[in-house]
Motif scaffolding. Structure first.
Motif, PDB file in Angstrom:
ATOM      1  N   LEU A 116     -12.580   9.463  -9.400  1.00  0.00           N
ATOM      2  CA  LEU A 116     -12.248  10.881  -9.343  1.00  0.00           C
ATOM      3  C   LEU A 116     -10.600  10.838  -8.798  1.00  0.00           C
ATOM      4  O   LEU A 116      -9.689  11.565  -9.622  1.00  0.00           O
ATOM      5  N   HIS A 117     -10.452  10.144  -7.945  1.00  0.00           N
ATOM      6  CA  HIS A 117      -8.989  10.223  -7.458  1.00  0.00           C
ATOM      7  C   HIS A 117      -7.948   9.783  -8.437  1.00  0.00           C
ATOM      8  O   HIS A 117      -6.923  10.432  -8.838  1.00  0.00           O
ATOM      9  N   LYS A 118      -8.311   8.805  -9.264  1.00  0.00           N
ATOM     10  CA  LYS A 118      -7.629   8.234 -10.249  1.00  0.00           C
ATOM     11  C   LYS A 118      -7.261   9.305 -11.436  1.00  0.00           C
ATOM     12  O   LYS A 118      -6.330   9.331 -11.926  1.00  0.00           O
ATOM     13  N   ALA A 119      -8.654   9.823 -11.824  1.00  0.00           N
ATOM     14  CA  ALA A 119      -8.722  10.817 -12.866  1.00  0.00           C
ATOM     15  C   ALA A 119      -7.807  12.103 -12.528  1.00  0.00           C
ATOM     16  O   ALA A 119      -6.945  12.517 -13.527  1.00  0.00           O
ATOM     17  N   PHE A 120      -7.463  12.286 -11.276  1.00  0.00           N
ATOM     18  CA  PHE A 120      -6.661  13.588 -10.755  1.00  0.00           C
ATOM     19  C   PHE A 120      -5.212  13.100 -10.664  1.00  0.00           C
ATOM     20  O   PHE A 120      -4.338  14.015 -10.611  1.00  0.00           O
ATOM     21  N   GLN A 121      -4.920  11.939 -10.730  1.00  0.00           N
ATOM     22  CA  GLN A 121      -3.593  11.284 -10.261  1.00  0.00           C
ATOM     23  C   GLN A 121      -2.357  11.973 -11.189  1.00  0.00           C
ATOM     24  O   GLN A 121      -1.372  12.424 -10.615  1.00  0.00           O
ATOM     25  N   PRO A 122      -2.560  12.279 -12.492  1.00  0.00           N
ATOM     26  CA  PRO A 122      -1.546  13.011 -13.452  1.00  0.00           C
ATOM     27  C   PRO A 122      -1.210  14.361 -12.848  1.00  0.00           C
ATOM     28  O   PRO A 122       0.006  14.718 -13.131  1.00  0.00           O
ATOM     29  N   TYR A 123      -2.246  14.927 -12.385  1.00  0.00           N
ATOM     30  CA  TYR A 123      -1.973  16.369 -12.114  1.00  0.00           C
ATOM     31  C   TYR A 123      -1.354  16.267 -10.637  1.00  0.00           C
ATOM     32  O   TYR A 123      -0.589  17.185 -10.439  1.00  0.00           O
ATOM     33  N   ASN A 124      -1.804  15.517  -9.871  1.00  0.00           N
ATOM     34  CA  ASN A 124      -1.236  15.273  -8.608  1.00  0.00           C
ATOM     35  C   ASN A 124       0.339  15.126  -8.553  1.00  0.00           C
ATOM     36  O   ASN A 124       1.174  15.535  -7.895  1.00  0.00           O
ATOM     37  N   GLY A 125       0.857  14.314  -9.429  1.00  0.00           N
ATOM     38  CA  GLY A 125       2.151  13.878  -9.732  1.00  0.00           C
ATOM     39  C   GLY A 125       3.086  15.304 -10.299  1.00  0.00           C
ATOM     40  O   GLY A 125       4.306  15.242 -10.227  1.00  0.00           O
ATOM     41  N   ARG A 126       2.325  16.303 -10.602  1.00  0.00           N
ATOM     42  CA  ARG A 126       2.972  17.686 -11.043  1.00  0.00           C
ATOM     43  C   ARG A 126       3.124  18.479  -9.770  1.00  0.00           C
ATOM     44  O   ARG A 126       3.729  19.650 -10.094  1.00  0.00           O
ATOM     45  N   LEU A 127       2.497  18.279  -8.827  1.00  0.00           N
ATOM     46  CA  LEU A 127       2.566  19.172  -7.654  1.00  0.00           C
ATOM     47  C   LEU A 127       3.842  18.971  -6.926  1.00  0.00           C
ATOM     48  O   LEU A 127       4.394  17.965  -6.919  1.00  0.00           O
ATOM     49  N   PRO A 128       4.247  19.972  -6.100  1.00  0.00           N
ATOM     50  CA  PRO A 128       5.348  19.941  -5.334  1.00  0.00           C
ATOM     51  C   PRO A 128       4.798  18.896  -4.298  1.00  0.00           C
ATOM     52  O   PRO A 128       3.951  18.667  -4.032  1.00  0.00           O
ATOM     53  N   LYS A 129       6.065  18.132  -3.777  1.00  0.00           N
ATOM     54  CA  LYS A 129       5.935  16.870  -3.062  1.00  0.00           C
ATOM     55  C   LYS A 129       4.933  17.101  -1.677  1.00  0.00           C
ATOM     56  O   LYS A 129       3.897  16.442  -1.459  1.00  0.00           O
ATOM     57  N   PRO A 130       5.041  18.295  -0.901  1.00  0.00           N
ATOM     58  CA  PRO A 130       4.371  18.546   0.021  1.00  0.00           C
ATOM     59  C   PRO A 130       2.826  18.748  -0.046  1.00  0.00           C
ATOM     60  O   PRO A 130       1.962  17.817   0.491  1.00  0.00           O
ATOM     61  N   GLN A 131       2.559  19.420  -1.265  1.00  0.00           N
ATOM     62  CA  GLN A 131       1.131  19.583  -1.557  1.00  0.00           C
ATOM     63  C   GLN A 131       0.592  18.423  -2.121  1.00  0.00           C
ATOM     64  O   GLN A 131      -0.559  17.958  -1.808  1.00  0.00           O
ATOM     65  N   SER A 132       1.505  17.438  -2.862  1.00  0.00           N
ATOM     66  CA  SER A 132       1.180  16.376  -3.284  1.00  0.00           C
ATOM     67  C   SER A 132       0.656  15.198  -2.402  1.00  0.00           C
ATOM     68  O   SER A 132      -0.411  14.651  -2.417  1.00  0.00           O
ATOM     69  N   ALA A 133       1.590  15.164  -1.294  1.00  0.00           N
ATOM     70  CA  ALA A 133       1.254  14.248  -0.508  1.00  0.00           C
ATOM     71  C   ALA A 133      -0.082  14.630   0.542  1.00  0.00           C
ATOM     72  O   ALA A 133      -0.725  13.800   0.895  1.00  0.00           O
ATOM     73  N   GLN A 134      -0.105  15.821   0.786  1.00  0.00           N
ATOM     74  CA  GLN A 134      -1.383  16.556   1.531  1.00  0.00           C
ATOM     75  C   GLN A 134      -2.525  16.218   0.623  1.00  0.00           C
ATOM     76  O   GLN A 134      -3.581  15.710   1.219  1.00  0.00           O
ATOM     77  N   LEU A 135      -2.722  16.358  -0.498  1.00  0.00           N
ATOM     78  CA  LEU A 135      -3.844  15.991  -1.143  1.00  0.00           C
ATOM     79  C   LEU A 135      -3.954  14.537  -1.477  1.00  0.00           C
ATOM     80  O   LEU A 135      -5.297  14.323  -0.999  1.00  0.00           O
ATOM     81  N   GLU A 136      -3.151  13.646  -1.411  1.00  0.00           N
ATOM     82  CA  GLU A 136      -3.360  12.344  -1.550  1.00  0.00           C
ATOM     83  C   GLU A 136      -3.851  11.847  -0.278  1.00  0.00           C
ATOM     84  O   GLU A 136      -4.959  11.154  -0.340  1.00  0.00           O
ATOM     85  N   GLN A 137      -3.530  12.586   0.861  1.00  0.00           N
ATOM     86  CA  GLN A 137      -3.922  12.140   2.171  1.00  0.00           C
ATOM     87  C   GLN A 137      -5.701  12.537   2.308  1.00  0.00           C
ATOM     88  O   GLN A 137      -6.405  11.897   2.693  1.00  0.00           O
ATOM     89  N   GLN A 138      -5.865  13.489   1.720  1.00  0.00           N
ATOM     90  CA  GLN A 138      -7.516  14.061   1.811  1.00  0.00           C
ATOM     91  C   GLN A 138      -8.154  13.143   0.688  1.00  0.00           C
ATOM     92  O   GLN A 138      -9.371  12.760   1.113  1.00  0.00           O
TER      93      GLN A 138
END
Length: 624
Positions: free
Chosen positions: A197-219
């Motif tokens: 699921l993490h891999k499937a969401f990666q394209p969307y994570n790349g479209r987020l602002p960097k702070p939110q992207s980094a936080q979500l990646e850490q979660q």
């Protein structure tokens, strides 16, 4: 032959469906699914070759575990688009039958869970031919799974919702051991599911602002790390994982969807498409479980239904009300082993179940004989041992009240009719929803008292004790998540009297009495365990007076564990081997599931019946 015909039919009618309200994510997601499906199919073929060439049992078991892991790579998308097909690949190994059709022709299950007991705990080479047949059927299904996926119409909305649903499936079926009861690979499969699921969401994570992207990646990383480092299936702290990792991840994914302006997937399902977690307020929608749109609940309907529920006019003797057997102070039970019959000379067949959360299941009564609460009301009204009246008689009596005539006219366009009486009662019962007990609030992250014993009990319930493989989190009844289309019944071997050896099964055959299907002998709907601190005695016959006795029954392996020779027991007969401390903790947790807030107040008065002083002396709730 039946299963082969079913397979050909299913493959012939698979059609894609999908809303077009968000832009397509199509090709990469589809290509990955096809690649992972191919890998899964190849692994199944390898397992089959191992069986056919008499490979060592350890090799067979290892190949099976790899097959399950490979299935977890595709489960999230297959379950979203083709849940019926997914049951043929990894559905429960339960023989079913067409309940409404004559005869006893079984519908045999297929898939990984059917294969599992051939290999675990011990492989018997004498069953090689049967195992090969099952694998051949499974491989046939697995070969064309991509036909159920709409290659060119996979949208962002659907990808995000499919991820959300798979996270819910991980909670309710993965880490509880529901779909791998013998091999017990739920945690390793959960790790791979999270990674997928993490891999499937990666394209969307790349479209987020960097702070939110980094936080979500850490979660994502934190959730994967916690499950991967678990000390073992029996000792994994599921409660802390839900509160501190998974639920925060689910909420972050919802926030990400909102930030990316991805629409909520349209859904006509019982589970709300807008909630972030299964413990959110409003997660479940009782009005999904109605047969006509005009039966949907409204506040005026609920208020009118409450008055009807407590009015003795609904009984044949104008003395008994629905609240006689379903008393709000007892979580809408009556505290009796079996409820008192209408004439009062002997009890009815079964113990009165709670009505709190009765709207959160797809069938009613212990024997699942009706689907809708309106039909349940009709059944109780005309039952000679319960209310001993008829809908027509009820309407006639209510029509003698100007208050009732006005109330029904205000609420229903068609006024006072038998269907409207049933609908008002059903709407009131649907309103009796309580999902805000202390464990619910704790899992949401609220600061609330939740003792170490209660936390241990919830962990046991979700893990070692296997309670949640029948009483599914978080409703804790038999309504199967996350699609919520079927309410399960179980054969557990309830004894006639409380004994721990040489027991005899209770003579009530349950669901068999309704449908006359042999596989339903002694089967009963799985009830909720919410509010059990208020609903003693327990089981359909009230045989157990305390929760401690109930836990002891399950710890011994159900009916078979106390000497009942019962064919078809669906409860695992092996003892749970719970320690005294663990049994005490389970009871503590179940007691903490009490939530009757705002549900127990009785009406102060009932509508006046015109020119009838005798009936106007009746009291809200009536008597037995």
């Amino acid at each position: 032959m039946y299963r082969i015909v079913s397979l050909l039919f299913l493959l012939g009618v698979i059609s894609a469906f999908l809303s077009k309200e968000s832009r397509p994510a199509s090709q990469p997601v589809y290509d990955q699914f096809v690649s992972d499906k191919r890998r899964f199919n190849q692994q199944l073929q390898q397992l089959n070759r191992y069986v056919m060439t008499d490979a060592p049992a350890d090799s067979l078991k290892a190949a099976f575990k790899r097959s399950r892991l490979d299935y977890k790579r595709i489960e999230w998308l297959l379950e979203y688009y083709q849940p019926f097909l997914a049951t043929h690949v990894n559905g429960p190994p339960v023989i079913e039958v067409e309940e409404q059709e004559p005869g006893q022709v079984p519908i045999l299950p297929t898939g990984l869970q059917v294969v599992e007991p051939y290999l675990f705990p011990v492989y018997d080479p004498a069953r090689k031919d049967a195992l090969t047949r099952e694998l051949t059927i499974l491989i046939s299904y697995a070969a064309r799974l991509e036909q159920g996926i709409p290659a060119d119409r996979i949208t962002d909305s659907d990808v995000v919702d499919a991820i959300r649903q798979e996270l819910f499936r991980l909670v309710t079926g993965g880490i509880t051991g529901y779909d791998a009861p013998e091999v017990r690979t739920g945690l390793s499969e959960a790790v791979l599911t999270l990674q997928t699921l993490h891999k499937a969401f990666q394209p969307y994570n790349g479209r987020l602002p960097k702070p939110q992207s980094a936080q979500l990646e850490q979660q994502w990383m934190d959730a994967i790390r916690v499950v991967d480092s678990a000390p073992g299936f029996d000792y994994f702290d599921r409660v802390s994982f839900l509160r501190n990792q998974l639920y925060p991840l689910c909420r972050a994914l919802q926030q990400a969807r909102q930030m990316l302006d991805i629409p909520v997937a349209t859904s006509g399902r019982f589970l709300s498409p807008t909630v972030a977690t299964l413990s959110d307020s409003g997660a479940f929608r009782p009005d999904y479980l109605i047969n006509f749109g005009e039966f949907a609940s409204t506040s005026p309907k609920v208020a009118l239904g409450k008055i009807l529920f407590f009015d003795p006019l609904l009984s044949g003797n104008n003395a008994r009300s629905c609240a006689s057997c379903h008393q709000p102070e007892r979580a809408f039970t009556d505290g009796r082993t079996k409820s008192q019959s209408f004439r009062g000379r002997k009890p009815v067949l079964r113990n009165a179940p709670t009505l709190i959360n009765a709207g959160l299941q797809s069938v009613q009564f212990y024997d699942s004989r009706v689907f809708y609460l309106e039909d349940q009301a009709h059944d109780v009204l005309k039952n000679a041992h319960e209310m001993r009246t008829s809908p027509e008689e009820v309407v006639q009596k209510l029509s003698a009240s100007a208050d009732y005539r006005k109330s029904f006219g205000d609420v229903f366009a068609s006024g006072l009719t038998a269907p409207n009486v049933r609908n008002a009662l059903a709407c009131y019962i649907r309103s009796l929803t309580g999902l805000n007990a202390r464990p619910d609030r704790y899992l949401r992250g609220e600061t609330v008292a939740f003792s170490a014993d209660e936390k241990l009990g919830l962990n046991l319930f979700l893990g070692k004790a296997r309670c949640a493989t029948c009483h599914f989190f978080p409703i804790y009844n038999g309504f199967v998540p996350p699609h919520y289309e079927k309410t399960e019944s179980e054969i557990i071997g309830v004894p006639r009297r409380r004994k721990i050896r040489n027991a005899q099964i209770d003579t009530d055959m349950g669901k068999f009495n309704t449908y006359q299907k042999n596989i339903h002998r002694f089967a009963f709907k799985t009830p909720t365990v919410r509010n059990v601190a208020l609903t003693a005695p327990y089981m359909h016959n009230g045989v157990y007076k305390t929760l401690e006795q109930v836990v002891d029954f399950y710890d011994r392996g159900g009916g078979r564990g106390i000497g009942i020779q019962l064919d078809g027991q669906t409860l695992a007969e092996a003892p749970l081997n719970l320690t005294g401390i663990e049994q005490k903790a389970l009871v503590a947790f179940m007691r903490s599931l009490t939530d009757t807030t705002g549900l127990t107040q009785r009406p102060r008065q009932l509508p006046i019946v015109d020119s009838n002083q005798l009936l106007n002396r009746r009291k809200p709730g009536g008597r037995y």
